[in-house]
Design a protein around this motif. Structure first.
Motif, PDB file in Angstrom:
ATOM      1  N   ALA A 137     -10.499 -44.327  -4.311  1.00  0.00           N
ATOM      2  CA  ALA A 137     -10.773 -43.399  -3.216  1.00  0.00           C
ATOM      3  C   ALA A 137      -9.591 -42.454  -3.111  1.00  0.00           C
ATOM      4  CB  ALA A 137     -10.972 -44.153  -1.904  1.00  0.00           C
ATOM      5  N   TYR A 138      -9.874 -41.146  -3.071  1.00  0.00           N
ATOM      6  CA  TYR A 138      -8.784 -40.196  -2.921  1.00  0.00           C
ATOM      7  C   TYR A 138      -9.211 -39.049  -2.025  1.00  0.00           C
ATOM      8  CZ  TYR A 138     -10.993 -37.296  -6.624  1.00  0.00           C
ATOM      9  OH  TYR A 138     -11.847 -36.525  -7.381  1.00  0.00           O
ATOM     10  N   ASN A 139      -8.219 -38.462  -1.371  1.00  0.00           N
ATOM     11  CA  ASN A 139      -8.494 -37.357  -0.460  1.00  0.00           C
ATOM     12  C   ASN A 139      -7.965 -36.057  -1.044  1.00  0.00           C
ATOM     13  OD1 ASN A 139      -5.816 -38.657   0.343  1.00  0.00           O
ATOM     14  ND2 ASN A 139      -5.691 -36.743   1.491  1.00  0.00           N
ATOM     15  N   LYS A 140      -8.690 -34.976  -0.783  1.00  0.00           N
ATOM     16  CA  LYS A 140      -8.278 -33.643  -1.204  1.00  0.00           C
ATOM     17  C   LYS A 140      -8.650 -32.651  -0.122  1.00  0.00           C
ATOM     18  CE  LYS A 140     -10.671 -31.426  -4.272  1.00  0.00           C
ATOM     19  NZ  LYS A 140     -11.318 -30.999  -5.533  1.00  0.00           N
ATOM     20  N   LYS A 141      -7.864 -31.608  -0.002  1.00  0.00           N
ATOM     21  CA  LYS A 141      -8.146 -30.582   0.997  1.00  0.00           C
ATOM     22  C   LYS A 141      -9.242 -29.654   0.492  1.00  0.00           C
ATOM     23  CE  LYS A 141      -3.643 -30.466   3.298  1.00  0.00           C
ATOM     24  NZ  LYS A 141      -2.446 -29.658   3.631  1.00  0.00           N
ATOM     25  N   ILE A 142     -10.147 -29.288   1.387  1.00  0.00           N
ATOM     26  CA  ILE A 142     -11.151 -28.279   1.102  1.00  0.00           C
ATOM     27  C   ILE A 142     -11.044 -27.211   2.184  1.00  0.00           C
ATOM     28  CG2 ILE A 142     -12.721 -29.812  -0.145  1.00  0.00           C
ATOM     29  CD1 ILE A 142     -14.322 -30.155   2.398  1.00  0.00           C
ATOM     30  N   GLU A 143     -11.746 -26.124   2.008  1.00  0.00           N
ATOM     31  CA  GLU A 143     -11.603 -24.994   2.929  1.00  0.00           C
ATOM     32  C   GLU A 143     -11.930 -25.374   4.370  1.00  0.00           C
ATOM     33  OE1 GLU A 143     -13.224 -20.374   3.427  1.00  0.00           O
ATOM     34  OE2 GLU A 143     -13.697 -21.558   1.633  1.00  0.00           O
ATOM     35  N   SER A 144     -12.921 -26.238   4.554  1.00  0.00           N
ATOM     36  CA  SER A 144     -13.360 -26.574   5.907  1.00  0.00           C
ATOM     37  C   SER A 144     -12.617 -27.755   6.518  1.00  0.00           C
ATOM     38  CB  SER A 144     -14.865 -26.881   5.898  1.00  0.00           C
ATOM     39  OG  SER A 144     -15.142 -27.990   5.048  1.00  0.00           O
ATOM     40  N   GLY A 145     -11.851 -28.503   5.717  1.00  0.00           N
ATOM     41  CA  GLY A 145     -11.161 -29.671   6.260  1.00  0.00           C
ATOM     42  C   GLY A 145     -10.670 -30.591   5.155  1.00  0.00           C
ATOM     43  N   ILE A 146     -11.241 -31.785   5.088  1.00  0.00           N
ATOM     44  CA  ILE A 146     -10.809 -32.768   4.092  1.00  0.00           C
ATOM     45  C   ILE A 146     -12.037 -33.387   3.448  1.00  0.00           C
ATOM     46  CG2 ILE A 146     -10.728 -34.745   5.678  1.00  0.00           C
ATOM     47  CD1 ILE A 146      -8.174 -35.640   4.241  1.00  0.00           C
ATOM     48  N   GLN A 147     -11.878 -33.786   2.197  1.00  0.00           N
ATOM     49  CA  GLN A 147     -12.952 -34.452   1.450  1.00  0.00           C
ATOM     50  C   GLN A 147     -12.417 -35.768   0.897  1.00  0.00           C
ATOM     51  OE1 GLN A 147     -14.353 -32.992  -2.574  1.00  0.00           O
ATOM     52  NE2 GLN A 147     -16.220 -32.566  -1.400  1.00  0.00           N
ATOM     53  N   ILE A 148     -13.211 -36.824   1.057  1.00  0.00           N
ATOM     54  CA  ILE A 148     -12.911 -38.114   0.456  1.00  0.00           C
ATOM     55  C   ILE A 148     -13.852 -38.297  -0.722  1.00  0.00           C
ATOM     56  CG2 ILE A 148     -12.729 -40.615   0.791  1.00  0.00           C
ATOM     57  CD1 ILE A 148     -10.753 -39.030   2.471  1.00  0.00           C
ATOM     58  N   LYS A 149     -13.291 -38.567  -1.885  1.00  0.00           N
ATOM     59  CA  LYS A 149     -14.087 -38.734  -3.092  1.00  0.00           C
ATOM     60  C   LYS A 149     -13.907 -40.157  -3.619  1.00  0.00           C
ATOM     61  CE  LYS A 149     -14.261 -35.137  -5.943  1.00  0.00           C
ATOM     62  NZ  LYS A 149     -15.434 -34.308  -5.619  1.00  0.00           N
ATOM     63  N   LEU A 150     -14.981 -40.729  -4.136  1.00  0.00           N
ATOM     64  CA  LEU A 150     -14.930 -42.048  -4.758  1.00  0.00           C
ATOM     65  C   LEU A 150     -15.143 -41.887  -6.256  1.00  0.00           C
ATOM     66  CD1 LEU A 150     -16.896 -44.354  -2.279  1.00  0.00           C
ATOM     67  CD2 LEU A 150     -14.488 -43.698  -2.268  1.00  0.00           C
ATOM     68  N   PHE A 151     -14.129 -42.258  -7.009  1.00  0.00           N
ATOM     69  CA  PHE A 151     -14.164 -42.141  -8.465  1.00  0.00           C
ATOM     70  C   PHE A 151     -14.442 -43.509  -9.058  1.00  0.00           C
ATOM     71  CE2 PHE A 151     -12.195 -42.153 -12.656  1.00  0.00           C
ATOM     72  CZ  PHE A 151     -12.620 -40.954 -13.200  1.00  0.00           C
ATOM     73  N   ASN A 152     -15.508 -43.598  -9.868  1.00  0.00           N
ATOM     74  CA  ASN A 152     -15.893 -44.857 -10.499  1.00  0.00           C
ATOM     75  C   ASN A 152     -15.057 -45.066 -11.756  1.00  0.00           C
ATOM     76  OD1 ASN A 152     -17.279 -46.861 -12.097  1.00  0.00           O
ATOM     77  ND2 ASN A 152     -19.058 -46.585 -10.757  1.00  0.00           N
ATOM     78  N   LEU A 153     -14.235 -46.101 -11.775  1.00  0.00           N
ATOM     79  CA  LEU A 153     -13.353 -46.349 -12.909  1.00  0.00           C
ATOM     80  C   LEU A 153     -14.101 -46.854 -14.129  1.00  0.00           C
ATOM     81  CD1 LEU A 153     -10.329 -47.939 -11.029  1.00  0.00           C
ATOM     82  CD2 LEU A 153     -10.275 -45.825 -12.348  1.00  0.00           C
ATOM     83  N   ASN A 154     -15.298 -47.388 -13.950  1.00  0.00           N
ATOM     84  CA  ASN A 154     -16.079 -47.880 -15.084  1.00  0.00           C
ATOM     85  C   ASN A 154     -16.774 -46.724 -15.817  1.00  0.00           C
ATOM     86  OD1 ASN A 154     -15.523 -50.711 -14.576  1.00  0.00           O
ATOM     87  ND2 ASN A 154     -16.869 -50.518 -12.812  1.00  0.00           N
ATOM     88  N   SER A 155     -17.398 -45.844 -15.054  1.00  0.00           N
ATOM     89  CA  SER A 155     -18.074 -44.701 -15.658  1.00  0.00           C
ATOM     90  C   SER A 155     -17.158 -43.496 -15.827  1.00  0.00           C
ATOM     91  CB  SER A 155     -19.281 -44.294 -14.811  1.00  0.00           C
ATOM     92  OG  SER A 155     -18.860 -43.808 -13.540  1.00  0.00           O
TER      93      SER A 155
END
Length: 231
Positions: A57-75
């Motif tokens: 799980a990682y967070n990144k800034k976007i224009e409207s606020g913040i986005q949390i993304k889930l990256f699948n380590l298997n795929s």
């Protein structure tokens, strides 16, 4: 001194005495170079690996606020995106981070945003990985000043948290399953089996089962530092 090709060496100075033996256990030599894999996580500010190492799980800034993304380590693919307009990740001074539940079905996200009166509003959001949904814990419980949201180490989908100085336990799938564990609590911590909390004004530590259904057991008669009553 220990040496092996491709690894950094290890050495230690020690005194040798007649009739005495010195042993050094569990010495691990680290490689000079490790294979690196670059993932598609551009813009990541902080990342948090799930307990079973299936997701990041990682967070990144976007224009409207913040986005949390889930990256699948298997795929090795970004699997889920959760946008939180107008919100930002809670300031580091609060010492709060994204928390995975032990079964990695849920996450808690500490957030903050500026209000019209130039005050900070704080909130915790829950991400349900199974249903691909998210919601504000503050709105879900109708409680204010929520802090220290932690996942129950034994039972799926339960969080333990403070609201002002009251300690609560909640089923994040059912807001009617909310129970108050104790009032006048300054801090708490969890082990794999038990819940520990400090009660004010005497700063005594109590212990009980993580489900909050056992009687609290006082385990201290004083607190080492009354100016800092945290576990």
């Amino acid at each position: 001194k220990l040496e092996k090709e491709g690894f950094q060496s290890w050495s230690k100075k020690t005194d040798v005495h007649s009739g005495l033996a010195s042993e050094f256990w569990n010495i691990i030599l680290v490689r000079n170079n490790y294979e690196k894999t670059e993932y598609d996580t551009k813009g990541a500010e902080k990342f948090y690996i799930s307990p079973k190492s299936d997701y990041i799980a990682y967070n990144k800034k976007i224009e409207s606020g913040i986005q949390i993304k889930l990256f699948n380590l298997n795929s090795e693919q970004n699997e889920y995106n959760f946008d939180f307009p107008d919100w930002n990740f809670m300031d580091d001074s609060k010492r709060e981070n994204i928390e995975w539940s032990p079964d990695q079905y849920f996450l808690s996200i500490p957030m903050e945003k500026d209000t019209e009166n130039n005050f900070k509003e704080y909130a915790y959001f829950i991400i349900d990985v199974e249903s691909k949904s998210s919601f504000s814990l503050n709105e879900f419980t109708n409680l204010k000043n929520i802090s220290n949201v932690r996942w129950d180490p034994k039972e799926k989908g339960y969080v333990i948290f403070l609201s002002d100085n009251s300690l609560y336990r909640l089923n994040v799938k059912n807001n009617s399953d909310l129970s108050k564990i104790s009032d006048n609590v300054s801090s708490f911590d969890l082990s794999k089996t038990d819940l520990y909390f400090v009660k004010i004004p005497n700063n005594l530590v109590y212990k009980m089962a993580t489900n909050g259904q056992s009687d609290p057991q006082q385990i201290t008669s004083s607190f080492p530092d009354e100016s800092n009553p945290e576990i």
